[in-house]
Motif scaffolding. Structure first.
Motif, PDB file in Angstrom:
ATOM      1  N   ALA A 101       0.808  -1.214   0.000  1.00 22.99           N
ATOM      2  CA  ALA A 101       0.000   0.000   0.000  1.00 22.99           C
ATOM      3  C   ALA A 101       0.846   1.270   0.000  1.00 22.99           C
ATOM      4  CB  ALA A 101      -0.932   0.001   1.217  1.00 22.99           C
ATOM      5  N   LYS A 102       2.155   1.116   0.277  1.00 24.71           N
ATOM      6  CA  LYS A 102       3.029   2.290   0.362  1.00 24.71           C
ATOM      7  C   LYS A 102       4.016   2.389  -0.802  1.00 24.71           C
ATOM      8  CE  LYS A 102       2.728   2.860   5.371  1.00 24.71           C
ATOM      9  NZ  LYS A 102       3.493   3.020   6.639  1.00 24.71           N
ATOM     10  N   ILE A 103       3.810   1.568  -1.832  1.00 28.49           N
ATOM     11  CA  ILE A 103       4.718   1.612  -2.987  1.00 28.49           C
ATOM     12  C   ILE A 103       4.758   3.008  -3.606  1.00 28.49           C
ATOM     13  CG2 ILE A 103       5.069   0.809  -5.356  1.00 28.49           C
ATOM     14  CD1 ILE A 103       5.987  -1.217  -3.351  1.00 28.49           C
ATOM     15  N   ASP A 104       3.612   3.624  -3.795  1.00 26.57           N
ATOM     16  CA  ASP A 104       3.585   4.945  -4.421  1.00 26.57           C
ATOM     17  C   ASP A 104       4.245   6.000  -3.543  1.00 26.57           C
ATOM     18  OD1 ASP A 104       2.390   4.209  -6.835  1.00 26.57           O
ATOM     19  OD2 ASP A 104       0.372   4.340  -5.993  1.00 26.57           O
ATOM     20  N   ASP A 105       4.137   5.863  -2.210  1.00 27.79           N
ATOM     21  CA  ASP A 105       4.825   6.793  -1.308  1.00 27.79           C
ATOM     22  C   ASP A 105       6.334   6.665  -1.480  1.00 27.79           C
ATOM     23  OD1 ASP A 105       2.402   7.637  -0.284  1.00 27.79           O
ATOM     24  OD2 ASP A 105       2.459   6.261   1.428  1.00 27.79           O
ATOM     25  N   GLY A 106       6.819   5.421  -1.566  1.00 18.73           N
ATOM     26  CA  GLY A 106       8.244   5.207  -1.751  1.00 18.73           C
ATOM     27  C   GLY A 106       8.723   5.714  -3.090  1.00 18.73           C
ATOM     28  N   LEU A 107       7.935   5.504  -4.125  1.00 18.98           N
ATOM     29  CA  LEU A 107       8.292   5.976  -5.457  1.00 18.98           C
ATOM     30  C   LEU A 107       8.351   7.498  -5.503  1.00 18.98           C
ATOM     31  CD1 LEU A 107       8.876   5.367  -8.402  1.00 18.98           C
ATOM     32  CD2 LEU A 107       6.413   5.162  -8.797  1.00 18.98           C
TER      33      LEU A 107
END
Length: 208
Positions: free
Chosen positions: A13-19
């Protein structure tokens, strides 16, 4: 050329935050370091697995950057929701061939192999003369690379395709190639992964 890979298991769920952090903070910071040529990020949105790769013009530049890069890696791990940290490896870039830049939606297959130190040079020759021509002929081919760790007897090959669909369509042919690799090198296939190319600014020159 050399690369450092940082493998991390985060929260899907946090992939986009990391990207977002990689694009806005990590990439601008790391590319100001002496000898850094670029960065990429591969992700699996279902499992949360991510592989960040930075490229370096020399081995010394890569090694000297280790302490400076660590706080950036820590921030990325936090943004991705990782609780176990990163597995970090350093590699020599042996082969790179690029038909065209990776478009949005591109995916890559990574094949990890290991054996004794003798497999490395044989593996490079086999990749250049036999494997790469076969990969290039696959529909949707984008680029391919081979990275090696001579001391550990480890090899990782990456083949990028324009779309997830073209990657999936190549699975049967790729499996046949892996069978040949095992037979010729006496190597062990440690893993095969298929990941989305979420960020592609590695800037490694052609080395076919």
């Amino acid at each position: 050329m050399y690369v450092r890979t940082s493998e991390v298991r985060g929260d899907p769920a946090k992939i986009d935050d990391g990207l977002r952090l990689v694009r806005e903070e990590v990439f601008p910071a790391v590319t100001t370091m002496d000898g850094c040529a670029g960065m990429s990020l591969l992700v699996d949105r279902e499992t949360g697995r991510c592989i960040a790769t930075t490229s370096w013009q020399t081995e010394d530049a890569m090694r000297m950057s280790a302490d400076t890069v660590r706080p950036l890696r820590d921030r990325a791990e936090m943004a991705l929701g990782s609780t176990s940290g990163s597995e970090v490896h350093q590699w020599e870039v042996a082969v790179v061939h690029r038909d065209h830049a990776a478009p949005d939606g591109a995916h890559a297959r990574l094949t990890w192999l290991s054996g004794d130190q003798a497999i490395v040079d044989r593996g490079i020759d086999l990749y250049r003369m036999v494997i790469l021509p076969q990969i290039q002929a696959m529909d949707g081919f984008c680029s391919a690379s081979l990275m090696v760790d001579r001391a550990a007897g480890r090899i990782v090959g990456t083949a990028a395709f324009d779309t997830r669909e073209s990657l999936e369509a190549s699975r049967g042919a790729a499996a046949n190639i892996r069978t040949g690799i095992v037979r010729e090198l006496g190597a062990t296939i440690d893993d095969v992964e298929e990941l989305e190319i979420a960020f592609a600014h590695l800037h490694v020159p052609e080395m076919a």
